[in-house]
Design a protein around this motif. Sequence first.
Motif, PDB file in Angstrom:
ATOM      1  N   ILE A  44      25.802 -32.435 -25.187  1.00 50.83           N
ATOM      2  CA  ILE A  44      25.595 -31.038 -24.795  1.00 50.83           C
ATOM      3  C   ILE A  44      26.178 -30.157 -25.899  1.00 50.83           C
ATOM      4  O   ILE A  44      27.387 -30.153 -26.137  1.00 50.83           O
ATOM      5  CB  ILE A  44      26.261 -30.744 -23.446  1.00 50.83           C
ATOM      6  N   TRP A  72      23.882 -34.785 -21.559  1.00 51.98           N
ATOM      7  CA  TRP A  72      22.980 -34.044 -20.681  1.00 51.98           C
ATOM      8  C   TRP A  72      22.092 -34.958 -19.849  1.00 51.98           C
ATOM      9  O   TRP A  72      21.539 -34.526 -18.832  1.00 51.98           O
ATOM     10  CB  TRP A  72      22.130 -33.058 -21.501  1.00 51.98           C
ATOM     11  N   ARG A  99      17.435 -27.870 -19.267  1.00 46.75           N
ATOM     12  CA  ARG A  99      17.845 -28.567 -20.489  1.00 46.75           C
ATOM     13  C   ARG A  99      16.858 -28.259 -21.615  1.00 46.75           C
ATOM     14  O   ARG A  99      15.652 -28.380 -21.428  1.00 46.75           O
ATOM     15  CB  ARG A  99      17.907 -30.074 -20.251  1.00 46.75           C
TER      16      ARG A  99
END
Length: 241
Positions: A44, A72, A99
């Motif tokens: 991330i 993620w 995302r």
Amino acid sequence: MKKEGKRRWVSILEITLALVWLIAMALAGFFFPGFLTSLSTFRIKEIHIYGTNSISPSVISSSVYQVSKNNWLFLDSKRLLAKANELTNNSLESVKIERIPSLDGARVNIYVQERVPIASVVCDNSLMMIDKQGELFYNPAMEGKLPTIYTFSFDYVKKHYTNLNNLVESIKSIGLSINEVYVTDKNTIIYVSGGKMILPPLSRISPLILDRMKKIYNKIEMGKMDVLITSGNIAVIREEK
């Protein structure tokens, strides 16, 4: 004898292979998440929080890292909501995750919806808040802006939250502000800007009773008064001089 020895040897081999397979799978399950996290693609890179009004975005970011371990792929909305509510005393109604991956890591957008309280609830010197869905939570940033309900049981108020919400909305609709509400198993006593109401227990407050209350308070040129409405929809009115 040879056949028995061969069968025994085959059994031992099968058990050994099964153990080796189980150990291999366990090791793979242990090291694989760490392997993925070591790849920059799955890390991330950025976290952007949207929708927070009274809750610090840093609390949501912390929840993201605790749930995902900075990967993620492991970020799940249900687990994130549970962790965030653990850190905010159940103050969030929902979270949505977006995302945006790239080769050097992913940008993660978190959309948050905070719970909106309709009242503060006090029981045995403990303070909580309740929303329209009957969820109890505590958000210190919203203290002092709500009507206060004193009760003998949080569970009782939670169980009859629909009646409570209807009562609050009905009182607002006739232009009165609620100061304090005392909820007992025998009646519901409400102190408002226009006097005092004594209604049946919260569990027995019906649309019929609320309609009767509205009609009484919508009468023209009626000043401060105490109103008693029984479960049989009988009203007793005493005007203050």
